[in-house]
Design an enzyme around this catalytic site. Structure first.
Site, PDB file in Angstrom:
ATOM      1  N   PHE A 263       0.817  -1.206   0.000  1.00  0.00           N
ATOM      2  CA  PHE A 263       0.000   0.000   0.000  1.00  0.00           C
ATOM      3  C   PHE A 263       0.860   1.269   0.000  1.00  0.00           C
ATOM      4  O   PHE A 263       0.491   2.268  -0.613  1.00  0.00           O
ATOM      5  CB  PHE A 263      -0.949   0.010   1.205  1.00  0.00           C
TER       6      PHE A 263
ATOM      7  N   GLU B  93      -4.487   1.223  -9.412  1.00  0.00           N
ATOM      8  CA  GLU B  93      -4.085   1.907  -8.175  1.00  0.00           C
ATOM      9  C   GLU B  93      -5.292   2.424  -7.400  1.00  0.00           C
ATOM     10  O   GLU B  93      -5.252   3.467  -6.753  1.00  0.00           O
ATOM     11  CB  GLU B  93      -3.112   3.068  -8.437  1.00  0.00           C
TER      12      GLU B  93
ATOM     13  N   THR C 280      -9.794   1.949  -7.740  1.00  0.00           N
ATOM     14  CA  THR C 280     -10.898   2.436  -8.554  1.00  0.00           C
ATOM     15  C   THR C 280     -11.540   3.670  -7.901  1.00  0.00           C
ATOM     16  O   THR C 280     -11.266   4.000  -6.743  1.00  0.00           O
ATOM     17  CB  THR C 280     -11.975   1.351  -8.690  1.00  0.00           C
TER      18      THR C 280
END
Length: 397
Positions: free
Chosen positions: A244, A371, A373
């Site tokens: 992340f 990356e 939606t």
């Protein structure tokens, strides 16, 4: 065409001389090396391997990282570079993002010193290519449900699974692969591994045909009993925090890049409207055309302000991950609308590769999806605003 046509609010005044000099260098690079070829690359679904080396020489790969041959530029400078690259094409900005914000960032943030020395200098130079394997055929927005598994064996690890929509995988020298292990529960068991592409059992197949991102490479990776040494694991990455943090680097660049695509589409439409004559006057003289152009300017200028403020926060070390979602969500969504509207100004000519807006719009459909939606970033913002996560289908607990 007036000065206000290009920078209505004099946003250039918000940047330092050094920032503007870097932007202009990247703009010149795009003008010289990308624009003359991009229609052909897009039509032929071709990624130029040589352009990767040229970007390395220009200091564009991992440019926001320090050491190991990286340029050590600021977040705002990286953003400006992303904006200029995507004004050329999203596929070329995506290459810089996958290489630098994803693969190189993962190694830089979480790798051992040996990992960094082995891979980063060559990647910064564009001599080595990296990819980032997180998304799977059945796990996109919910990476915690990945099924790729790394089994610990006496002399190292064995990886089994598949990844999908992995940029650069077919030309990569090394893949950062995220997999579940038997160490920990659920998402906490996820670790990152460096997999040289020539490792037996590693294969990558390009996803074709595509309607967008045609001057870029996306692929599916298959991992069949891939044996790795014990030191292939990224020592400082455990759980989803690792991938992340890399995704946030990429999301940050996207908010700038999308405004580059929007600006290029707008400028194409404006030039055409001033030249194209109907009913005896340039179509720029018609009220409906002017409204379209004004709406484009409004959103481009606002989008750049969003990106700039986010970049200043990032350089100050005060940026929160949730704040990145605002820029990614807003700027990509508005950029698609701008590119579609710009196409209408061009009429039938707008569906050809002589003009950029529809190419940009097709590309941005992919940018809108990867990356995170729109829906994911909406829920990230919703949780930040209300304090109630809403990612599950059921009611909050």
């Amino acid at each position: 065409m007036t000065d206000l046509a290009h920078d209505y609010l004099d946003l250039d005044g918000l940047f330092t001389t050094e920032e503007l000099e870097l932007r202009d260098r990247v703009r010149a690079f795009v003008q010289e090396r990308i624009r003359p070829h991009i229609a052909e690359w897009y039509e032929n679904a071709q990624f130029s391997r040589e352009i990767a080396r040229e970007m390395g020489k220009a200091g564009l790969l991992g440019m926001h990282l320090s050491g190991y041959g990286c340029a050590g530029r600021s977040a705002v400078e990286y953003g400006l570079a992303a904006m200029e690259l995507e004004a050329g094409d999203s596929g070329l900005r995506t290459f810089v993002s996958v290489q630098g914000s994803l693969a190189m960032s993962a190694i830089h943030k979480f790798g051992s010193e040996d990992h960094k020395q082995r891979w980063l200098p060559g990647m910064a130079a564009g001599e080595l290519i990296g990819c980032f394997g997180l998304t799977e055929p059945g796990a996109g927005s919910d990476p915690s449900s990945m099924t790729t598994h790394a089994e610990r064996v006496d002399d190292g690890w064995v990886l089994r699974g598949a990844k999908r929509w992995i940029g650069l995988a077919t030309i990569a020298d090394v893949a950062v692969i995220w997999a579940k292990t038997d160490e920990g529960e659920g998402a906490a068991s996820i670790r990152g591994f460096l997999v040289p592409a020539d490792t037996p059992g590693f294969s990558a197949t390009a996803i074709e045909p595509k309607l967008g991102m045609r001057a870029s490479i996306q692929a599916e990776i298959t991992l069949t009993d891939v044996r790795l040494p014990a030191d292939a694991v990224l020592p400082d990455a455990r759980g989803l925090r690792g991938p992340f943090s890399c995704l946030n680097e990429a999301r940050y660049g996207i908010m700038w890049g999308a405004m580059g695509a929007a600006r290029d589409a707008y400028e194409d439409a404006l030039a055409y409207a001033l030249e194209r004559r109907q009913f005896g006057v340039p179509i720029a003289a018609f009220q409906l055309t002017q409204q379209k152009l004004v709406d484009m300017v409004l959103e481009i200028q606002k989008g750049i302000l969003v990106a700039l403020q986010t970049g200043r926060l990032k350089d100050a070390g005060t940026l929160r991950p949730q704040q990145i979602s605002l820029g990614k969500l807003n700027n990509v969504r508005e950029a698609i609308a701008i590119c579609r509207e710009a196409r209408t100004v061009l009429g039938g000519n707008g569906i050809t590769l002589d003009h950029s807006p529809l190419r940009h719009a097709n590309n941005l459909e992919s940018v809108r999806t990867y990356e995170g939606t729109d829906e994911v970033h909406t829920l990230i913002m919703g949780a930040a605003i209300t304090g109630i996560p809403a990612f599950s289908a059921g009611p909050p607990s």
